[in-house]
Design an enzyme around this catalytic site. Structure first.
Site, mmCIF file in Angstrom:
data_model
loop_
_atom_site.group_PDB
_atom_site.id
_atom_site.type_symbol
_atom_site.label_atom_id
_atom_site.label_comp_id
_atom_site.label_asym_id
_atom_site.label_seq_id
_atom_site.Cartn_x
_atom_site.Cartn_y
_atom_site.Cartn_z
ATOM 1 N N ASP A 21 0.722 -1.036 -0.061
ATOM 2 C CA ASP A 21 0.071 0.106 0.184
ATOM 3 C C ASP A 21 0.761 1.318 -0.123
ATOM 4 O OD1 ASP A 21 -2.330 1.463 -0.021
ATOM 5 O OD2 ASP A 21 -2.677 1.437 2.468
ATOM 6 N N ASN A 69 -10.783 -2.353 -6.331
ATOM 7 C CA ASN A 69 -9.655 -1.533 -7.022
ATOM 8 C C ASN A 69 -10.314 -1.477 -8.462
ATOM 9 O OD1 ASN A 69 -6.580 -2.763 -5.820
ATOM 10 N ND2 ASN A 69 -7.895 -1.019 -5.342
HETATM 11 C C1 FPP Z 1 -1.660 0.051 -3.510
HETATM 12 O O1 FPP Z 1 -1.316 1.320 -3.358
HETATM 13 C C2 FPP Z 1 -1.241 -0.693 -4.488
HETATM 14 C C3 FPP Z 1 -2.028 -1.358 -5.517
HETATM 15 C C4 FPP Z 1 -3.438 -1.233 -5.478
HETATM 16 C C5 FPP Z 1 -1.401 -2.046 -6.475
HETATM 17 C C6 FPP Z 1 -0.091 -2.742 -6.352
HETATM 18 C C7 FPP Z 1 0.555 -2.877 -7.772
HETATM 19 C C8 FPP Z 1 1.782 -2.892 -7.729
HETATM 20 C C9 FPP Z 1 2.915 -2.665 -6.940
HETATM 21 C C10 FPP Z 1 2.330 -2.662 -9.195
HETATM 22 C C11 FPP Z 1 2.392 -4.062 -9.955
HETATM 23 C C12 FPP Z 1 2.452 -5.332 -9.440
HETATM 24 C C13 FPP Z 1 3.280 -6.577 -9.567
HETATM 25 C C14 FPP Z 1 2.882 -7.787 -8.721
HETATM 26 C C15 FPP Z 1 3.862 -6.598 -10.611
HETATM 27 P P1 FPP Z 1 -2.322 2.575 -3.466
HETATM 28 O O2 FPP Z 1 -2.663 2.912 -4.824
HETATM 29 O O3 FPP Z 1 -3.716 2.230 -2.778
HETATM 30 O O4 FPP Z 1 -1.838 3.731 -2.687
HETATM 31 P P2 FPP Z 1 -2.454 4.687 -1.797
HETATM 32 O O5 FPP Z 1 -2.974 4.147 -0.675
HETATM 33 O O6 FPP Z 1 -1.272 5.761 -1.520
HETATM 34 O O7 FPP Z 1 -3.449 5.612 -2.684
#
Ligand code: FPP
Length: 246
Positions: A21, A69
């Site tokens: 996250d 998501n």
């Molecule tokens: C949460 O951060 C992260 C995600 C919803 C996606 C995770 C994806 C990756 C790290 C990239 C690709 C993955 C792989 C397995 C190659 P957020 O967007 O919710 O952050 P925030 O809480 O700060 O808004």
């Protein structure tokens, strides 16, 4: 008295699950689009997979995309899907070289065709490997998984293959997408949020929880090792008393 004072030390966990996250906030801090954070999150994924395999972790589960998501802006969803396809493609040689098995849990049918194809092919290609299993939770949510399990059990009951009184915890477990994967002993969440967010609710019944303020793109190998060290000092009682587990 702390577990450390009592000289209790755990072995390293065989299964670590991670709620990655903070990508959005990481990007925002730099005045960039949220997708910039996801792009940089890929490096943290690579580093984490590498160090987990190196440390002898047997299963690493990453929460890469939740059922919820899908409701994010289309541009962000599309970018995440493209990143996934690209990462799987780019990392195939590394997965093979490091003997890593790739698996996916979640509503894989809901992924777009290209992504599903890439994922299925990578799963197939790595299926004969014998090292760490990397589990990607994609279009996953625990409530979705438990609802699916209930539906499948109901079908078996309707067919007369299972009687209601024969349904046990193992029955439920066997209908989960994680059925052949042991429960995680350690769950890590980055970005300073203290939530489970619909992730592995059944499987984390006795997991140790570890929260770090680090945003996911900043999460490095040393952070992973710190979480493992912290886990090793925990006293895991599984509902028993401290004296009973000595
Ligand atoms: C949460 O951060 C992260 C995600 C919803 C996606 C995770 C994806 C990756 C790290 C990239 C690709 C993955 C792989 C397995 C190659 P957020 O967007 O919710 O952050 P925030 O809480 O700060 O808004």
């Amino acid at each position: 008295m702390s577990a450390k004072q009592k000289n209790i030390t755990q072995d390293i966990p065989q299964h670590v699950a991670i709620i990655m996250d903070g990508n959005g906030r990481w990007a925002k801090k730099r005045g960039k689009l949220r997708t910039f954070g996801h792009e940089h999150g890929v490096k943290a994924v690579r580093d984490t997979v590498e160090i987990a395999a190196e440390k002898g972790i047997k299963y690493l589960t990453l929460f890469a995309f939740s059922t919820e998501n899908w409701k994010r802006p289309k541009f962000e969803v599309d970018t995440l899907m493209s990143l996934l396809v690209k990462s799987i493609h780019d990392e195939m040689p590394t997965l093979m070289k490091n003997n890593i098995i790739l698996r996916a849990i979640g509503d894989i049918e809901s992924l777009e065709k290209n992504c599903r194809k890439q994922l299925t092919s990578a799963i197939e290609q790595t299926s004969k490997n014998t090292g760490m299993t990397l589990v990607l939770a994609l279009s996953y949510s625990s409530r979705w998984e438990l609802t699916e399990a209930c539906r499948k059990i109901a079908v078996e009951v309707q067919k007369g293959n299972i009687l209601p009184h024969q349904i046990t915890e193992s029955t439920v477990q066997s209908f989960l997408t994680t059925n052949s994967i042991p429960d995680p002993e350690l769950l890590i969440r980055t970005s300073g949020e203290y939530r489970i967010s619909n992730f592995l609710l059944w499987q984390i019944a006795y997991s140790e929880l570890y929260y770090t303020p680090k945003l996911w793109p900043d999460f490095g190998k040393e952070d992973f090792l710190e979480a493992i060290e912290n886990f090793k000092q925990r006293e895991r009682r599984f509902g028993l008393t401290s004296e009973q587990i000595k």
